[in-house]
Scaffold this motif. Structure first.
Motif, PDB file in Angstrom:
ATOM      1  N   UNK A   1       0.514 -14.959  -8.755  1.00 32.61           N
ATOM      2  CA  UNK A   1       0.529 -14.794  -7.302  1.00 32.61           C
ATOM      3  C   UNK A   1       0.604 -13.337  -6.898  1.00 32.61           C
ATOM      4  N   UNK A   2       1.438 -12.557  -7.602  1.00 33.28           N
ATOM      5  CA  UNK A   2       1.532 -11.137  -7.292  1.00 33.28           C
ATOM      6  C   UNK A   2       0.237 -10.416  -7.641  1.00 33.28           C
ATOM      7  N   UNK A   3      -0.449 -10.876  -8.689  1.00 29.99           N
ATOM      8  CA  UNK A   3      -1.762 -10.302  -9.007  1.00 29.99           C
ATOM      9  C   UNK A   3      -2.721 -10.515  -7.837  1.00 29.99           C
ATOM     10  N   UNK A   4      -2.708 -11.701  -7.269  1.00 28.15           N
ATOM     11  CA  UNK A   4      -3.576 -11.985  -6.124  1.00 28.15           C
ATOM     12  C   UNK A   4      -3.188 -11.132  -4.913  1.00 28.15           C
ATOM     13  N   UNK A   5      -1.881 -10.961  -4.694  1.00 29.43           N
ATOM     14  CA  UNK A   5      -1.429 -10.100  -3.598  1.00 29.43           C
ATOM     15  C   UNK A   5      -1.891  -8.658  -3.817  1.00 29.43           C
ATOM     16  N   UNK A   6      -1.852  -8.209  -5.073  1.00 34.61           N
ATOM     17  CA  UNK A   6      -2.296  -6.849  -5.378  1.00 34.61           C
ATOM     18  C   UNK A   6      -3.811  -6.701  -5.188  1.00 34.61           C
ATOM     19  N   UNK A   7      -4.567  -7.768  -5.500  1.00 38.37           N
ATOM     20  CA  UNK A   7      -6.007  -7.719  -5.249  1.00 38.37           C
ATOM     21  C   UNK A   7      -6.298  -7.638  -3.741  1.00 38.37           C
ATOM     22  N   UNK A   8      -5.471  -8.328  -2.945  1.00 38.58           N
ATOM     23  CA  UNK A   8      -5.610  -8.206  -1.491  1.00 38.58           C
ATOM     24  C   UNK A   8      -5.339  -6.780  -1.045  1.00 38.58           C
ATOM     25  N   UNK A   9      -4.318  -6.151  -1.662  1.00 37.40           N
ATOM     26  CA  UNK A   9      -4.008  -4.754  -1.324  1.00 37.40           C
ATOM     27  C   UNK A   9      -5.171  -3.838  -1.668  1.00 37.40           C
ATOM     28  N   UNK A  10      -5.795  -4.059  -2.823  1.00 32.02           N
ATOM     29  CA  UNK A  10      -6.945  -3.243  -3.215  1.00 32.02           C
ATOM     30  C   UNK A  10      -8.080  -3.398  -2.205  1.00 32.02           C
ATOM     31  N   UNK A  11      -8.286  -4.619  -1.741  1.00 35.69           N
ATOM     32  CA  UNK A  11      -9.337  -4.871  -0.752  1.00 35.69           C
ATOM     33  C   UNK A  11      -9.084  -4.083   0.531  1.00 35.69           C
ATOM     34  N   UNK A  12      -7.809  -3.970   0.909  1.00 32.19           N
ATOM     35  CA  UNK A  12      -7.460  -3.271   2.150  1.00 32.19           C
ATOM     36  C   UNK A  12      -7.387  -1.754   1.991  1.00 32.19           C
TER      37      UNK A  12
ATOM     38  N   UNK B   1       0.866  -1.180   0.000  1.00 34.19           N
ATOM     39  CA  UNK B   1       0.000   0.000   0.000  1.00 34.19           C
ATOM     40  C   UNK B   1       0.900   1.227   0.000  1.00 34.19           C
ATOM     41  N   UNK B   2       0.649   2.158  -0.925  1.00 37.05           N
ATOM     42  CA  UNK B   2       1.463   3.379  -1.026  1.00 37.05           C
ATOM     43  C   UNK B   2       2.949   3.062  -1.126  1.00 37.05           C
ATOM     44  N   UNK B   3       3.282   1.972  -1.837  1.00 37.22           N
ATOM     45  CA  UNK B   3       4.668   1.607  -2.053  1.00 37.22           C
ATOM     46  C   UNK B   3       5.332   0.909  -0.889  1.00 37.22           C
ATOM     47  N   UNK B   4       4.592   0.644   0.178  1.00 41.92           N
ATOM     48  CA  UNK B   4       5.163   0.010   1.368  1.00 41.92           C
ATOM     49  C   UNK B   4       4.510  -1.348   1.598  1.00 41.92           C
ATOM     50  N   UNK B   5       5.317  -2.354   1.899  1.00 40.17           N
ATOM     51  CA  UNK B   5       4.783  -3.687   2.169  1.00 40.17           C
ATOM     52  C   UNK B   5       4.090  -3.700   3.529  1.00 40.17           C
ATOM     53  N   UNK B   6       2.801  -4.018   3.531  1.00 40.08           N
ATOM     54  CA  UNK B   6       2.031  -4.083   4.779  1.00 40.08           C
ATOM     55  C   UNK B   6       1.638  -5.509   5.120  1.00 40.08           C
ATOM     56  N   UNK B   7       1.999  -6.446   4.257  1.00 41.06           N
ATOM     57  CA  UNK B   7       1.663  -7.838   4.495  1.00 41.06           C
ATOM     58  C   UNK B   7       2.266  -8.692   3.406  1.00 41.06           C
ATOM     59  N   UNK B   8       1.914  -9.985   3.419  1.00 47.28           N
ATOM     60  CA  UNK B   8       2.439 -10.899   2.399  1.00 47.28           C
ATOM     61  C   UNK B   8       1.449 -12.024   2.162  1.00 47.28           C
ATOM     62  N   UNK B   9       1.393 -12.442   0.906  1.00 46.69           N
ATOM     63  CA  UNK B   9       0.636 -13.630   0.517  1.00 46.69           C
ATOM     64  C   UNK B   9       1.612 -14.792   0.433  1.00 46.69           C
ATOM     65  N   UNK B  10       1.330 -15.866   1.162  1.00 39.81           N
ATOM     66  CA  UNK B  10       2.176 -17.058   1.131  1.00 39.81           C
ATOM     67  C   UNK B  10       1.503 -18.142   0.309  1.00 39.81           C
ATOM     68  N   UNK B  11       2.255 -18.717  -0.638  1.00 37.62           N
ATOM     69  CA  UNK B  11       1.800 -19.858  -1.426  1.00 37.62           C
ATOM     70  C   UNK B  11       2.587 -21.077  -0.966  1.00 37.62           C
ATOM     71  N   UNK B  12       1.886 -22.154  -0.616  1.00 41.35           N
ATOM     72  CA  UNK B  12       2.518 -23.347  -0.050  1.00 41.35           C
ATOM     73  C   UNK B  12       2.391 -24.528  -1.008  1.00 41.35           C
ATOM     74  N   UNK B  13       3.467 -25.341  -1.058  1.00 38.13           N
ATOM     75  CA  UNK B  13       3.466 -26.582  -1.817  1.00 38.13           C
ATOM     76  C   UNK B  13       4.075 -27.701  -0.991  1.00 38.13           C
TER      77      UNK B  13
END
Length: 254
Positions: free
Chosen positions: A152-163, A125-137
Motif C-alpha cells: 500500500x505504501x508503494x502505491x502511495x509513493x507511486x502516487x507521489x511520483x505522479x504528482x 512530497x519533499x518529506x511532507x504529507x500532501x495527501x493519503x491513500x485510503x484502502x477500504x475493506x
C-alpha cells in the motif's frame, strides 16, 4: 520460482511505472493506480485524498463509486483516517465498528457504504504529507498487517511520483495547478459518466469503463473523451455504444 501472485504484482507495477515515465495524464495514471491497487492488494476499494493548498482536502481519484463517497465524507467533514494520516504524516489503521467517538460523521457513513476497516497511508512530497491513500475493506476483511501496509505504501509513493514531476523550486505552485487541472478533469469525467450511463442505459461504473476503453482505442485521455461525450460527439458516443454491445454479447455467450 516466483509465485503467480508475485509475477502479477511485478507486471502491475511495471505497467504503472511505464505510464508515469511516459508522461500519461496524471488523472488517468492515478485512476489506473486505484484500480491496480485493488487488484494487487486484498482490499475492496481504494481512494486518494489530497490537501489542496487553496481548498483543503479534495478527492483526487477512487477505484469505484463507494470509495468516492467514503472519501467525500472525509474531505467534506475534515475527519477520518485519511485526514489524520495527512496531519500526522504516518499510516493509520482503523476498525470503524468502534470509531464513532473519534469520527462521528465519517464512521457511520463509511459503515453504511459497507466498509468496516480502513488503512490510510501518507502520500509524501519533499518529506511532507500532501495527501493519503485510503484502502477500504468490508466486514469480512481481516485485520491490517504488513501484507497490506508495505504494498500500500508503494502505491502511495507511486502516487507521489505522479504528482512530483516538477522542479523543487516550483513544486508547491505547480502542485496546486496540477491538482486544479486534475480536479477539473475529474469533474468533467463524472458528468460524462452520468450522461453516458443515461444515454446507454448502463451503470456509472460501466460508463467509466467505456470511456476508458474508447480513450485507449483512440490513444487519448479519458478526460478528452469525456469532453467529446458532453459535446454530443457522435464518434465518441458510437464508440462507447459499440464497446457496450461487445461487452454484453461476450457476457451472453459466456
Amino acid at each position: 520460482m516466483r509465485a503467480p501472485a508475485a509475477d502479477r504484482g511485478i507486471s502491475l507495477l511495471a505497467e504503472l511505472l511505464e505510464a508515469i515515465v511516459a508522461g500519461d495524464g496524471a488523472a488517468d495514471t492515478l485512476a489506473m493506480l486505484m484500480s491496480r491497487t485493488v487488484e494487487l492488494i486484498d482490499v475492496s476499494s481504494a481512494g486518494i485524498i489530497v490537501a489542496d493548498p487553496r481548498w483543503g482536502l479534495r478527492i483526487l481519484a477512487a477505484s469505484d463509486e463507494r470509495a468516492d463517497m467514503a472519501d467525500l465524507f472525509q474531505a467534506h467533514h475534515g475527519e477520518g483516517p485519511a485526514a489524520e494520516a495527512v496531519e500526522r504524516g504516518g499510516p493509520l489503521a482503523a476498525d470503524l465498528r468502534g470509531a464513532d467517538d473519534r469520527w462521528p460523521r465519517f464512521g457511520p457513513a463509511a459503515r453504511a457504504l459497507g466498509y468496516t476497516h480502513v488503512l490510510a497511508l501518507p502520500i509524501r512530497l519533499d518529506g511532507q504529507a500532501v495527501g493519503a491513500l485510503s484502502l477500504f475493506r468490508g466486514a469480512d476483511g481481516r485485520p491490517w498487517g504488513e501484507a497490506e501496509e508495505v504494498p500500500g505504501q508503494v502505491m502511495a509513493d507511486l502516487a507521489a511520483i505522479t504528482l512530483a514531476q516538477e522542479r523543487p523550486g516550483r513544486r508547491a505552485e505547480r502542485l496546486a495547478e496540477r491538482l486544479a487541472g486534475m480536479l477539473n478533469d475529474r469533474g468533467t469525467i463524472e458528468q460524462a459518466k452520468g450522461a453516458l450511463a443515461a444515454h446507454l442505459h448502463c451503470s456509472p461504473e460501466d460508463a467509466y469503463i467505456l470511456l476508458a476503453e474508447v480513450a485507449r482505442e483512440e490513444h487519448c485521455s479519458v478526460a478528452d473523451v469525456a469532453v467529446r461525450v458532453l459535446a454530443g460527439d457522435d464518434g465518441a458516443i458510437a464508440g462507447a455504444r459499440r464497446r457496450l454491445s461487445e461487452r454484453r454479447r461476450t457476457a451472453t455467450e459466456g
